[in-house]
Structure formats: C-alpha cells, structure tokens
Design an enzyme around this catalytic site. Structure first.
Site, short mmCIF file in Angstrom:
data_model
loop_
_atom_site.label_atom_id
_atom_site.label_comp_id
_atom_site.label_asym_id
_atom_site.label_seq_id
_atom_site.Cartn_x
_atom_site.Cartn_y
_atom_site.Cartn_z
N GLY A 198 0.71 -1.25 -0.24
CA GLY A 198 0.06 0.03 -0.03
C GLY A 198 0.73 1.26 -0.05
CD GLU A 248 0.77 -9.23 0.99
OE1 GLU A 248 0.36 -10.55 1.02
OE2 GLU A 248 -0.38 -8.65 0.92
N GLY A 280 3.98 -3.35 -3.67
CA GLY A 280 3.76 -3.43 -5.11
C GLY A 280 4.05 -2.23 -5.91
NE ARG A 315 -3.01 3.40 -10.95
CZ ARG A 315 -2.97 4.75 -10.61
NH1 ARG A 315 -2.44 5.79 -11.16
NH2 ARG A 315 -3.50 4.79 -9.32
CE1 TYR A 338 -8.76 2.22 -9.44
CE2 TYR A 338 -6.79 2.42 -10.77
CZ TYR A 338 -7.51 1.63 -10.25
OH TYR A 338 -7.52 0.29 -10.27
CB CYS A 361 -13.41 4.60 -30.06
SG CYS A 361 -12.87 4.60 -31.39
CD GLU A 362 -14.97 4.45 -23.29
OE1 GLU A 362 -16.29 4.85 -22.83
OE2 GLU A 362 -14.80 3.45 -23.77
CE1 TYR A 370 -1.63 -2.86 -8.96
CE2 TYR A 370 -0.85 -1.20 -8.12
CZ TYR A 370 -1.14 -2.27 -7.86
OH TYR A 370 -1.01 -3.20 -6.65
N1 LLP Z 1 -1.32 -7.14 -1.06
C1 LLP Z 1 -2.78 -7.04 -1.40
C2 LLP Z 1 -3.67 -8.11 -0.64
C3 LLP Z 1 -3.17 -6.39 -2.18
O1 LLP Z 1 -4.48 -6.34 -2.68
C4 LLP Z 1 -2.35 -5.38 -2.95
C5 LLP Z 1 -3.02 -4.47 -4.01
C6 LLP Z 1 -0.93 -5.10 -2.52
C7 LLP Z 1 -0.66 -6.16 -1.50
C8 LLP Z 1 -0.17 -4.11 -3.31
O2 LLP Z 1 -0.49 -3.00 -2.98
P1 LLP Z 1 0.41 -1.71 -3.41
O3 LLP Z 1 1.66 -1.91 -2.62
O4 LLP Z 1 0.70 -1.98 -4.86
O5 LLP Z 1 -0.32 -0.54 -3.29
N2 LLP Z 1 -5.30 -1.04 -9.73
C9 LLP Z 1 -5.04 -0.03 -8.91
C10 LLP Z 1 -4.45 -0.49 -7.46
C11 LLP Z 1 -5.09 -1.80 -7.02
C12 LLP Z 1 -4.34 -2.32 -5.72
C13 LLP Z 1 -4.87 -3.64 -5.53
N3 LLP Z 1 -4.30 -4.41 -4.24
C14 LLP Z 1 -4.32 1.24 -9.13
O6 LLP Z 1 -3.89 1.32 -10.20
O7 LLP Z 1 -4.08 2.03 -8.46
#
Ligand code: LLP
Length: 443
Positions: free
Chosen positions: A251, A293, A295, A333, A337, A365-366, A394
């Site tokens: 997160g 975790e 990402g 995105r 969002y 086309c949007e 993402y």
């Molecule tokens: N762990 C779990 C269980 C998750 O569901 C997620 C993200 C992460 C870790 C990694 O979170 P991060 O560190 O990347 O914030 N598509 C959206 C983001 C969706 C995130 C879903 N879960 C965007 O483009 O902002």
C-alpha cells in the site's frame, strides 16, 4: 528519503543531444528503435527501492518481502526481484506461472485472492507455493479438499478485514468493514475452529490484512498491527493456537505529481516495527515473522511510457488537444481512478519557455480517454515523443486490447543497454484466439 518518493526514475537525465535519457539510453532513440507506445523500466530505480526496503526493515529480525506481482508481473521483472531476495504475492494462475517460469523460489510465494478457482489452488499446491492466504469459508473447505486429494497439508494464512478506512481512492480501499476481501473479525473464531477440528489438510500459520493502496498516512499501519496482534493473542488464549506470522499487506504510495508527498520506506518501516514491538509487548506474544507486500512503491517510479504525438485539435475558445498513439488501453488509471500524471517531451525537455497548456488525449474510442488534462509543455509538433512518468505500476498489468489495439512492448534499461522484456503484440496476436465456426466461413 527513499526512491518511492521521487517523481522520476533515478537515472533520468538530459543528455548532450538535449534529449531525455534513461539508464544511459536516449529515450527518443528507443522510441524509434522499438516503436511507441513503449513502456521503459529503469533497472537501477527498481534495485534502489528494493535496497531501501531491505535497509529500512533490517531492524526487525524476521522480515519476508513479498513483491505484489499485480503491480507488474513479467518474467524479467520477477527474475530481477527474485535476485534481490524478494518473494511474491500472486493472485492468479497467470501470476503463479510467471514467477515459476522466472525460476523464483516457490516457497517464497504467497497466493492471495477472494475467489481462487480449484484449478488455481491445485496449481499452487503442485508448484509448491509457500503460503495461501485464505479469504473466506468457501475457500477453506475447497482448499482442504484439494490438499487432501494430493495428500498434502496446505500452509495458510487467514485474510482478515480489520475495519480500517484509509484515505485513498474508494476503488483501492480494501480494509474497511464492507469490503469484499477477507474474514470479518467476528468470523475468525469459526474459521479457526473449522481448521482445528475438521480441516486436517490445512495448517494455519498467521493472519493477513491489506488496507488499501496509494497510502500516505503511516499511522494506519499501527492500527492494523494492533488489531492483528490482538487477534493472535486472543486466539492463543482461546484455542492455544500459536500463530507466528503476520502479514500487513502493501500500500505505500508514490509521487505521481508534485503535490503528492508519499512517506518513505524508512517512515513506514519505523511505524510498522515500532507498532509491532509495542503490540508484542502489550499482548505478550512471541515476535511473529513479518510479511509485507509492496507492489506500486517497488515498480511505479522505475517506469515511464513513451508515446508519439499525432493529431491535434483546437476547440474554438476552448482546450487544445493533442492525441497520442496510446491511452486508456495501456494506462487505464486516469479514466478509472482520475489518476494524474506528469510528462515531458523526450526530444525537447528543456524548451519550456515557449510553454503552452494542452490536454493529452488517448487514441481510443471513448471521450473519457484523456491521459493528462491541462499540462504545460513546449510547443508540440507532430512526431514529438511524450514521456509520461511513474507508469511502472498498474499500467501494463491492467492493459487491454480495447479497439483491438496491440499491447505495447516493454524494455528494461541499464548501463546504456536496452533489453526487450515484453514483445509488442502483432496483428496475428490480436486474432490468435479467434475461431470462425465453419457455417460462418466465407467460401
Ligand atoms: N497485497 C494485497 C493483498 C493487495 O490487494 C495489494 C493491492 C497489494 C498487496 C499491493 O498494494 P500496493 O503496494 O501496490 O499498493 N489497480 C489499482 C491498485 C489496486 C491494488 C490492489 N491490491 C491502481 O492502479 O491504483
């Protein structure tokens, strides 16, 4: 300061030719060589953020860094992160298979998701995925059955919903009570009873939660940890169950625009470790192994996307639009969002004295396919290369073939070398899975 707080990748500079350069490669030349749209990833930025994470968490004895593959999952990226010592949070057979093909240590893989299929759970067990974070009662029973059929014991965590709301976009909040993910706190005891009494092919190691994404407030991790540790202590007291793993999810946010001020990995590590140590003392439990975790914060800043600018339109008394050769299918995105991005012209990053305000429109086309609203750029000519920052996370992972446009290629740059890590899709790829029933075939 850590690398996730930068808007641009670490090795970005303006070279003597006056063009943007990344990883020692001229971005305008990369656009010519590999065509556009093109995703470019800076290896040094990824490695630097990995090291920030490892350094930031070094004061807690047992930390497992699990890169959240959903942010960007390719074989090369997985190999790179495995080489940095990271494990993987995966959410589908596709992600499991990708990290497996990258020769990742499967015991360092954790399988998440709210509706894993029997085939996916079987694959996870067959390939030796280290942990499965079970999300709901249905999955507990399903996984137990599948594990029994293989004569195996599945090592699991329970995903719980801690009831914490973070201030991020509603679509990327996950820890609030009304979430589709995880067991409610009031359901944990029933789940544990089932595991202890009936599901002999499941071994519970710990609790898992994830509160959301693009998070800027570190204090909510302390709230989350307090809840997880309190539950671990309570389960020990009630069931004599010794859980020794706690997964706080991902997160940590990144800086998409100047107004974003994300915390550093050091800030977040300090909050998590302090909260964990305090809760361990308060609830008198053995220090559990900590899983995180991340990402987005690992991969976002390393990525830029190159587009070629094409047609333009001046709305009488209104906006000036410039269209790129990509848009919502390679970066959904902004339309999904309302995400904002920064960009420069790769072949004239400096000439902003003649700046004009334009809106960058996608080619799909949007009407909502607008990549960046009202950005100041040098006077644009057709054929200029737009470089959009912070597109590592993402973007490719959420890319589609909308309008049957081929997905872009991706290159990894380092020390003046650019390696193709994802091939551009061809027109044959576009129709590869199409089938015309005989009765419709034209003679
Ligand atoms: N762990 C779990 C269980 C998750 O569901 C997620 C993200 C992460 C870790 C990694 O979170 P991060 O560190 O990347 O914030 N598509 C959206 C983001 C969706 C995130 C879903 N879960 C965007 O483009 O902002």
């Amino acid at each position: 300061m850590s690398t996730n707080q930068n808007l641009k990748p670490l090795t970005l500079k303006i070279n003597p030719q006056g063009n943007l350069e990344l990883g020692g490669c001229d971005l305008t030349e990369l656009a010519q060589k590999f065509n556009t749209p093109l995703y470019v990833l800076d290896e040094q930025t990824i490695r630097s953020i990995c090291r920030d994470y490892k350094d930031a968490f070094k004061n807690y004895p047992k930390v497992n860094m699990m890169y959240a593959s959903k942010a960007l999952c390719t074989e090369a990226v997985s190999a790179l992160l495995a080489g940095e010592g990271f494990g993987f949070d995966v959410v589908s057979a596709g992600e499991i298979y990708t990290v497996y093909k990258a020769s990742a240590d499967m015991s360092k893989v954790l399988f998440n998701g709210n509706n894993k299929s029997p085939e996916e759970l079987s694959l996870a067990l067959k390939l030796g995925v280290g942990r499965i974070s079970v999300d709901n009662f249905f999955e507990l029973s399903l996984l137990n059955e599948i594990a029994k059929s293989y004569n195996k014991v599945a090592d699991i965590l329970l995903r719980i919903t801690p009831g914490i709301e973070c201030h991020t976009h509603e679509y990327i909040q996950t820890g609030h009570l009304d979430s589709k993910f995880g067991f409610d706190l009031t359901q944990i005891d029933e789940a544990v009873e089932l595991i202890l009494e009936q599901y002999k092919n499941l071994k519970l190691h710990g609790l898992h939660a994830h509160i959301g994404s693009q998070i800027f407030e570190t204090t909510i991790y302390a709230d989350e940890i307090e809840i997880l540790v309190k539950e671990i202590a309570r389960l020990d007291e009630k069931f004599g169950l010794k859980l020794d793993e706690i997964n706080v999810g991902g997160g940590l946010g990144v800086k998409y625009t100047e107004k974003d001020v994300p915390p550093s990995t050091y800030d977040i590590a300090e909050k998590i470790i302090t909260a964990l140590n305090n809760s361990i003392k308060k609830y008198n439990i053995e220090p559990p192994a900590l899983f995180i975790e991340p990402g987005r914060s690992i991969i976002s800043t390393a990525g830029v996307t190159l587009y070629t600018l094409g047609s333009s339109k001046q709305v009488p008394h209104g906006k000036k639009y410039f269209a790129i050769d990509g848009g919502m299918a390679d970066n959904v995105r902004p339309s999904m969002y309302q995400a904002e991005y920064c960009a420069q012209i790769a072949n004239k990053p400096l000439t902003d004295t003649t700046a004009e305000t334009v809106t960058i429109a996608g080619r799909f086309c949007e009407s909502g396919d607008i990549l960046i609203k009202d950005i100041n750029l040098p006077v644009i000519e057709e054929g200029d290369i737009l470089c959009v920052y912070n597109t590592g996370a993402y973007n490719y992972s959420m890319a589609s073939n909308y309008n049957r446009v081929q997905k872009p290629a991706m290159v990894l740059v380092n020390n003046s070398q650019a390696d193709l890590i994802i091939k551009r899709e061809s027109l044959d790829d576009i129709v590869a899975n199409d089938i015309i029933p005989d009765r419709l075939k034209q003679l």
